[in-house]
Design an enzyme around this catalytic site. Structure first.
Site, PDB file in Angstrom:
ATOM      1  N   CYS A   1       0.853  -1.193   0.000  1.00  0.00           N
ATOM      2  CA  CYS A   1       0.000   0.000   0.000  1.00  0.00           C
ATOM      3  C   CYS A   1       0.886   1.239   0.000  1.00  0.00           C
ATOM      4  O   CYS A   1       1.558   1.516   0.995  1.00  0.00           O
ATOM      5  CB  CYS A   1      -0.896   0.023   1.229  1.00  0.00           C
ATOM      6  SG  CYS A   1      -2.032  -1.370   1.326  1.00  0.00           S
TER       7      CYS A   1
ATOM      8  N   CYS B   1      -7.992  -3.039 -15.993  1.00  0.00           N
ATOM      9  CA  CYS B   1      -7.100  -2.890 -14.841  1.00  0.00           C
ATOM     10  C   CYS B   1      -5.828  -2.145 -15.216  1.00  0.00           C
ATOM     11  O   CYS B   1      -4.866  -2.117 -14.452  1.00  0.00           O
ATOM     12  CB  CYS B   1      -6.766  -4.251 -14.231  1.00  0.00           C
ATOM     13  SG  CYS B   1      -5.961  -5.404 -15.364  1.00  0.00           S
TER      14      CYS B   1
END
Length: 465
Positions: free
Chosen positions: A99, A417
């Site tokens: 992240c 994506c």
């Protein structure tokens, strides 16, 4: 040591910068300038700074230099911080490569992804949709139902490291928690680490995989040498205490076997759709699925709405996987309609057919086909379709774009994506007479730079030209 030369590394300097904008992946972009006394030969050159936000004045350490740009890591923010800066929820944020955007607000993450999608469509395809869709938002935490976690035994330190790779590195960051993982999976991480480090064969374990369906959980252990009986017993006990499925993988994907109940079905399940028309899809722990079930529900529903399907219509679903879109599409066109679903993986096609049978859907047929090679002569191609759904991998669907005249679909939904390959393919769609009507971001992976999106194209009619 004889025969080896120790390389001396020189630390690059640090400088003060004023951040002007963000890159697509969320790094702050600044320039060397006189304002902070930067070297003259660097004046005007861009530097990309991790974790720096627009409007901030920061001190940053250079990590890489090239002719076109430099890269740096944030040391500290000098003065006021951006109003969009938030406290990261994960203690491993600065090291783990998973992240990279936990330092910015959820709204800012969405805005950045929307800007990225918009700029790719405009820059590479000269396209702007007639309507921008609201972003499909995700819970910020506990959203991920599938993860591969690296395992490495450090012999000198006699330690077992379990974690995710650091950014741009093969090194593992040891983790005790992962806040984006489903809460039940996250809470099991300390016990998993304790289990693995006690195994006699811990040095032979390369990674583990965690998968969760709507109710079931599976643990897969990848090992490079046979595990002794005591290790197998310990793994069995761990899984049994939690009612988890347990799988071992010795070599390639074909070596995966379920060992907690060897005779039981090697499947987990997830639900799709409203309660009155709920579908149950089965998958193997190694299958590709959408790992964010909350967003997947919204995405599938939106795709069906955008296609505006009518009873009796025909739909083609390309890159269909195990039927995530195919089954809801078959429901939408009713018993008098039909859906043709095409996928390159034979295993996934078998899974799709299995799911259609499980849900008693008879108007859906699956085909195995490599969609990166010429498929124009296969019988499913020229059946004629009212609508087309495309959900390709990151490489996009460039070859498919050149066969659109075979399908003659009036409406196309493209789930992407990768905004770069979407923009490329969208440009080809327009050349084939389609118009970009709607586009929007799908926040499938919060706190990351992944930009998922959904777009609607419609065939131009004679009247609209």
């Amino acid at each position: 040591m004889k025969g080896r030369v120790k390389t001396q590394t020189t630390q690059l300097p640090s400088y003060t910068f004023r951040v002007e904008r963000l890159s697509h992946e969320g790094r702050g972009i600044a320039r060397y300038s006189d304002d902070f006394g930067h070297p003259v030969d660097k004046q005007g050159k861009n530097v990309f700074i991790t974790q720096a936000l627009v409007g901030e004045t920061v001190r940053a350490q250079l990590t890489h230099q090239s002719k076109k740009l430099d890269e740096a890591e944030l040391i500290e923010v000098l003065g006021a911080t951006s109003a969009e800066r938030v406290e990261p929820v994960c203690p491993h944020f600065t090291k783990c490569g998973g992240c990279t955007m936990q330092h910015m607000s959820g709204d800012m993450q969405i805005e950045l992804k929307q800007q990225t999608l918009q700029s790719h469509l405009l820059h590479f395809a000269q396209l702007t949709p007639e309507t921008w869709l609201d972003a499909l938002r995700s819970p910020r935490l506990d959203y991920r139902h599938k993860a591969r976690i690296g395992v490495r035994y450090l012999a000198k330190q006699k330690q077992l490291v379990m974690g995710f790779r650091e950014a741009k590195s093969n090194h593992l960051t040891p983790i005790k928690t992962c806040k984006v993982l489903d809460k039940e999976l996250d809470q099991a991480l300390p016990a998993l680490h304790q289990l693995l480090k006690q195994l006699k064969g811990c040095a032979d374990i390369g990674h583990i995989e965690l998968s969760k369906g709507t109710t079931e959980i599976a643990l897969l252990v990848r090992h490079t040498a046979d595990l002794v009986a005591a290790d197998l017993q310990a793994l069995h006990l761990f899984a049994q205490q939690r009612s988890w499925q347990l799988y071992l993988q010795a070599h390639d994907i074909n070596s995966v076997k379920r060992i907690d109940q060897p005779q039981a079905e090697s499947r987990l399940h997830y639900h799709l759709g409203e309660s009155t028309q709920q579908l149950t899809l089965a998958f193997h722990p190694t299958d590709f699925i959408q790992v964010n079930p909350a967003v997947n529900q919204k995405m599938v529903k939106l795709a069906c709405e955008l296609l505006d399907l009518k009873e009796g219509e025909s739909v083609l679903d390309l890159f269909c996987g195990l039927g995530n879109f195919s089954l809801p599409l078959a429901q939408a066109v009713g018993g008098s309609g039909r859906v043709v679903a095409v996928e390159g993986s034979e295993a996934m096609v078998r899974r799709g057919a299995e799911n259609a049978k499980r849900n008693k859907i008879g108007n859906l047929k699956f085909y195995t086909q490599d969609l990166t090679k010429d498929f124009s002569k296969f019988p499913w191609v020229n059946q004629g379709f009212d609508a087309l759904l495309i959900d390709p991998p990151r490489s996009g669907a460039e070859l498919v774009m050149h066969y659109l005249h075979h399908f003659n679909a009036k409406r196309i939904v493209y789930v992407s994506c990768n905004p770069a390959t979407l923009a490329r393919d969208a440009g080809i769609l327009v050349k084939h007479g389609y118009q970009l009507k709607k586009a929007g971001v799908i926040d499938m992976f919060p706190h990351t730079g992944h930009v998922e999106s959904i777009t609607l194209f419609e065939k131009l009619t004679t009247q609209s030209i």
